[in-house]
Each structure stands twice: as C-alpha cells, then as structure tokens.
Scaffold this motif. Sequence first.
Motif, PDB file in Angstrom:
ATOM      1  N   GLY A  42       0.770  -1.236   0.000  1.00 36.00           N
ATOM      2  CA  GLY A  42       0.000   0.000   0.000  1.00 36.00           C
ATOM      3  C   GLY A  42       0.799   1.283   0.000  1.00 36.00           C
ATOM      4  O   GLY A  42       0.231   2.369   0.130  1.00 36.00           O
ATOM      5  N   TRP A  43       2.137   1.186  -0.163  1.00 33.19           N
ATOM      6  CA  TRP A  43       2.961   2.383  -0.215  1.00 33.19           C
ATOM      7  C   TRP A  43       2.879   3.006  -1.607  1.00 33.19           C
ATOM      8  O   TRP A  43       2.709   2.307  -2.609  1.00 33.19           O
ATOM      9  N   PHE A  44       3.027   4.328  -1.645  1.00 34.74           N
ATOM     10  CA  PHE A  44       3.148   5.045  -2.914  1.00 34.74           C
ATOM     11  C   PHE A  44       4.629   5.025  -3.294  1.00 34.74           C
ATOM     12  O   PHE A  44       5.460   5.609  -2.594  1.00 34.74           O
ATOM     13  N   VAL A  45       4.958   4.342  -4.390  1.00 34.65           N
ATOM     14  CA  VAL A  45       6.367   4.095  -4.741  1.00 34.65           C
ATOM     15  C   VAL A  45       6.750   4.918  -5.963  1.00 34.65           C
ATOM     16  O   VAL A  45       6.026   4.944  -6.971  1.00 34.65           O
ATOM     17  N   VAL A  46       7.899   5.604  -5.870  1.00 31.82           N
ATOM     18  CA  VAL A  46       8.449   6.371  -6.994  1.00 31.82           C
ATOM     19  C   VAL A  46       9.843   5.836  -7.283  1.00 31.82           C
ATOM     20  O   VAL A  46      10.708   5.829  -6.401  1.00 31.82           O
ATOM     21  N   ASP A  47      10.064   5.395  -8.507  1.00 34.52           N
ATOM     22  CA  ASP A  47      11.352   4.811  -8.876  1.00 34.52           C
ATOM     23  C   ASP A  47      12.255   5.865  -9.504  1.00 34.52           C
ATOM     24  O   ASP A  47      11.823   6.644 -10.362  1.00 34.52           O
ATOM     25  N   ASN A  48      13.517   5.886  -9.052  1.00 31.01           N
ATOM     26  CA  ASN A  48      14.549   6.749  -9.638  1.00 31.01           C
ATOM     27  C   ASN A  48      14.177   8.229  -9.605  1.00 31.01           C
ATOM     28  O   ASN A  48      14.376   8.960 -10.567  1.00 31.01           O
ATOM     29  N   LEU A  49      13.637   8.660  -8.488  1.00 31.34           N
ATOM     30  CA  LEU A  49      13.322  10.076  -8.316  1.00 31.34           C
ATOM     31  C   LEU A  49      14.603  10.837  -7.975  1.00 31.34           C
ATOM     32  O   LEU A  49      15.358  10.415  -7.096  1.00 31.34           O
ATOM     33  N   PRO A  50      14.906  11.944  -8.659  1.00 30.80           N
ATOM     34  CA  PRO A  50      16.089  12.731  -8.277  1.00 30.80           C
ATOM     35  C   PRO A  50      16.010  13.121  -6.811  1.00 30.80           C
ATOM     36  O   PRO A  50      14.971  13.616  -6.346  1.00 30.80           O
ATOM     37  N   PRO A  51      17.072  12.898  -6.037  1.00 33.44           N
ATOM     38  CA  PRO A  51      17.023  13.169  -4.596  1.00 33.44           C
ATOM     39  C   PRO A  51      16.573  14.581  -4.242  1.00 33.44           C
ATOM     40  O   PRO A  51      15.929  14.792  -3.222  1.00 33.44           O
ATOM     41  N   ALA A  52      16.904  15.555  -5.083  1.00 33.98           N
ATOM     42  CA  ALA A  52      16.518  16.935  -4.786  1.00 33.98           C
ATOM     43  C   ALA A  52      14.997  17.109  -4.755  1.00 33.98           C
ATOM     44  O   ALA A  52      14.491  18.067  -4.161  1.00 33.98           O
ATOM     45  N   LEU A  53      14.268  16.189  -5.379  1.00 35.48           N
ATOM     46  CA  LEU A  53      12.805  16.299  -5.437  1.00 35.48           C
ATOM     47  C   LEU A  53      12.108  15.528  -4.326  1.00 35.48           C
ATOM     48  O   LEU A  53      10.878  15.569  -4.231  1.00 35.48           O
ATOM     49  N   ILE A  54      12.864  14.823  -3.482  1.00 31.76           N
ATOM     50  CA  ILE A  54      12.225  14.042  -2.420  1.00 31.76           C
ATOM     51  C   ILE A  54      11.426  14.936  -1.467  1.00 31.76           C
ATOM     52  O   ILE A  54      10.269  14.622  -1.151  1.00 31.76           O
ATOM     53  N   PRO A  55      11.974  16.062  -0.968  1.00 37.22           N
ATOM     54  CA  PRO A  55      11.162  16.922  -0.090  1.00 37.22           C
ATOM     55  C   PRO A  55       9.879  17.414  -0.766  1.00 37.22           C
ATOM     56  O   PRO A  55       8.830  17.522  -0.125  1.00 37.22           O
ATOM     57  N   THR A  56       9.966  17.705  -2.063  1.00 31.18           N
ATOM     58  CA  THR A  56       8.770  18.138  -2.794  1.00 31.18           C
ATOM     59  C   THR A  56       7.728  17.031  -2.839  1.00 31.18           C
ATOM     60  O   THR A  56       6.523  17.280  -2.659  1.00 31.18           O
ATOM     61  N   MET A  57       8.170  15.788  -3.063  1.00 32.83           N
ATOM     62  CA  MET A  57       7.246  14.658  -3.088  1.00 32.83           C
ATOM     63  C   MET A  57       6.563  14.484  -1.730  1.00 32.83           C
ATOM     64  O   MET A  57       5.349  14.240  -1.648  1.00 32.83           O
ATOM     65  N   VAL A  58       7.334  14.633  -0.650  1.00 38.26           N
ATOM     66  CA  VAL A  58       6.755  14.512   0.690  1.00 38.26           C
ATOM     67  C   VAL A  58       5.731  15.628   0.932  1.00 38.26           C
ATOM     68  O   VAL A  58       4.660  15.405   1.510  1.00 38.26           O
ATOM     69  N   GLU A  59       6.057  16.839   0.480  1.00 34.96           N
ATOM     70  CA  GLU A  59       5.126  17.953   0.661  1.00 34.96           C
ATOM     71  C   GLU A  59       3.833  17.720  -0.111  1.00 34.96           C
ATOM     72  O   GLU A  59       2.736  17.996   0.392  1.00 34.96           O
ATOM     73  N   LEU A  60       3.933  17.192  -1.326  1.00 29.22           N
ATOM     74  CA  LEU A  60       2.727  16.877  -2.099  1.00 29.22           C
ATOM     75  C   LEU A  60       1.901  15.806  -1.389  1.00 29.22           C
ATOM     76  O   LEU A  60       0.669  15.855  -1.393  1.00 29.22           O
ATOM     77  N   GLY A  61       2.596  14.838  -0.779  1.00 27.03           N
ATOM     78  CA  GLY A  61       1.880  13.814  -0.028  1.00 27.03           C
ATOM     79  C   GLY A  61       1.151  14.397   1.168  1.00 27.03           C
ATOM     80  O   GLY A  61       0.034  13.988   1.497  1.00 27.03           O
ATOM     81  N   ALA A  62       1.773  15.382   1.822  1.00 22.92           N
ATOM     82  CA  ALA A  62       1.135  16.031   2.964  1.00 22.92           C
ATOM     83  C   ALA A  62      -0.120  16.792   2.546  1.00 22.92           C
ATOM     84  O   ALA A  62      -1.058  16.947   3.334  1.00 22.92           O
ATOM     85  N   ARG A  63      -0.140  17.259   1.308  1.00 25.50           N
ATOM     86  CA  ARG A  63      -1.311  17.990   0.807  1.00 25.50           C
ATOM     87  C   ARG A  63      -2.446  17.076   0.371  1.00 25.50           C
ATOM     88  O   ARG A  63      -3.519  17.553   0.006  1.00 25.50           O
ATOM     89  N   SER A  64      -2.214  15.781   0.372  1.00 24.85           N
ATOM     90  CA  SER A  64      -3.197  14.828  -0.177  1.00 24.85           C
ATOM     91  C   SER A  64      -4.303  14.485   0.800  1.00 24.85           C
ATOM     92  O   SER A  64      -5.126  13.625   0.513  1.00 24.85           O
ATOM     93  N   GLN A  65      -4.321  15.133   1.971  1.00 16.40           N
ATOM     94  CA  GLN A  65      -5.351  14.916   2.985  1.00 16.40           C
ATOM     95  C   GLN A  65      -5.416  13.452   3.411  1.00 16.40           C
ATOM     96  O   GLN A  65      -6.481  12.863   3.562  1.00 16.40           O
ATOM     97  N   GLY A  66      -4.245  12.856   3.578  1.00 12.61           N
ATOM     98  CA  GLY A  66      -4.168  11.490   4.066  1.00 12.61           C
ATOM     99  C   GLY A  66      -4.224  10.420   2.998  1.00 12.61           C
ATOM    100  O   GLY A  66      -4.090   9.229   3.300  1.00 12.61           O
TER     101      GLY A  66
END
Length: 301
Positions: A42-66
């Motif tokens: 049940g995890w949301f998996v992203v393959d080969n994401l540039p490390p600089a974009l990891i914080p952005t991905m986490v922030e988008l996840g926080a905006r997803s209302q759970g």
Amino acid sequence: MSTNTTNETGEAAVPAIPELVIISGMSGAGRSTAAKCLEDLGWFVVDNLPPALIPTMVELGARSQGNVARIAVVVDVRGRRFFDNLRESLADLEAKHVTRRIVFLESSDDALVRRFESVRRPHPLQGDGRIVDGIAAERDLLRELRGDADLVIDTSSLNVHELRAKMDAQFAGESEPELRATVMSFGYKYGLPVDADLVVDCRFLPNPHWVPELRPFTGLNEEVSGYVFDQPGAKEFLNQYTELLQLIAAGYRREGKRYVTIAVGCTGGKHRSVAMSEKLSARLAAEGIETVLVHRDMGRE
C-alpha cells in the motif's frame, strides 16, 4: 511545510506528513523487488526520483489529505548526477521532522556478477571496463549512504521470495500481508485467460444450454445456479476446491505472492462457470481474501 488548511472550526489544520522510506543499494541486489513489496503493502512508490525532489514529493503527499500516507522512493546510481543532492535533501527532511528510513540492499561481488551475467546486461557504472569494475565504483559511491542506512539487507543468498518475506517482516506491521484474488469466469471456446494462475474446469457438469427453458439465461439467474448446484458433484467440488484454495493461499502468503487470478471455465462462459465463480468468490471473501469477480465472456454470444 507550508501546507496548512483549515478545519471545521476555521482553525489551521496541521497536515499529516507522510512516512518516508528511501530504498537504495547495489545494482542487482533487489531494489526493484523491495520497492514492489512496499507497493503491494500500500505504499506510494516512486522509482529513480532525483534526490533533490524528495522533499517536494513529501510535501505533495502532505497535501493529499491522508491519501498518500506512506511514500517509498528508489534512489540509485542511474541518477548519479543528482546523487550529491541526497544528503542535502535528507537534512531538509530532518529539519521538517519527516519520519524517514533508509533501506540499503547489499550483496556480495560474486552474487552480483552472477546476476548480471545471467541477464546479459552491463553494470550501469562499468563503462568500458568489466562488471567487477562497475561494482567497485558503485560500492565507493554508496559507502556513505550504506553507513547511514537504518536497515541493511544482504541478498547474496536470498531468493526473491525470501527478500519479500524480510520486507514484509519490517513493513507489514502486525497483520499478515493481504492476498487479493480475481475470480474470472470464461468460455473455453474463446480461449484461456492469459493471466490465469489457476484454472478450474466446470465442463464435468451438465450444461444448462441444453435445457430449453434455461438456455436464454446466465449463471446469475437463480434457476440456472440451482440447476448447476443440484448436479452430482457440484457442491462437493465447490467445498473441496475452496479448502484447497485456503491451503494454496497460505502458501502464496508465505512466498510473498499477493495477487492470484482463478479462471473458472465452461464451454461458453455463460452458465456453469458464471454460477461457480459467483459461489467461489463469495466463499473466498468470507475467508477474508479481497476478491474481485469478473465474467469475461458472459453476453458474448
């Protein structure tokens, strides 16, 4: 993170920050298998994401209302131009109090060489050299990350199922990993389903097609279903095959298999297979197996 919204009282609501797992390690050590295991859990998996974009991905996840509560990111040497940014991203995540874990997949040189030779693919860092040269370069590149890892899994002597079992033990929690089943009725005259794991043949039962008053209906009809299960062996077959599936399901879970397609066939996929699929899927659902029911060929005539 600047992702606050307001709740029903008009107060600022604190967004739920997703849990984060970073999967890295040696090429050929099983990163894809580890990622697929988390995806199945049940995890949301992203393959080969540039490390600089990891914080952005986490922030988008926080905006997803759970809706995105757990994120797994695969970081490897394919993105080596961005790899230097990883430490900066990790520091950024720590400052934002993001719960993160690093899973590092390790393997011996001998095992990695065998795996690359078996698939006849070059190591991504070997260039014009040998496989062992690429492995050495990668070890050097990942040495610091390995030291920071929260979990190191040595896959030198593990098969795919054993690696999945280790990931399940770490991330599945207390509950047993779920098995999802698709029960599909089909007609043999239209061909076997190519994605079937198990095939059930209902052609040993008399065909309602030859009963004029039943011919226009399908196995969803109560009269057709009653006719099918009044035949000698029908109920016994359903009971015993359900017991067999319980045994198979337990083995699938142990081996890390999360999805199974059970194809139930008769001549045209209209009467017997439909009636049997309906009963079988209900039995599996009652056993706690998440079940999807599909009638592939019903209405095709």
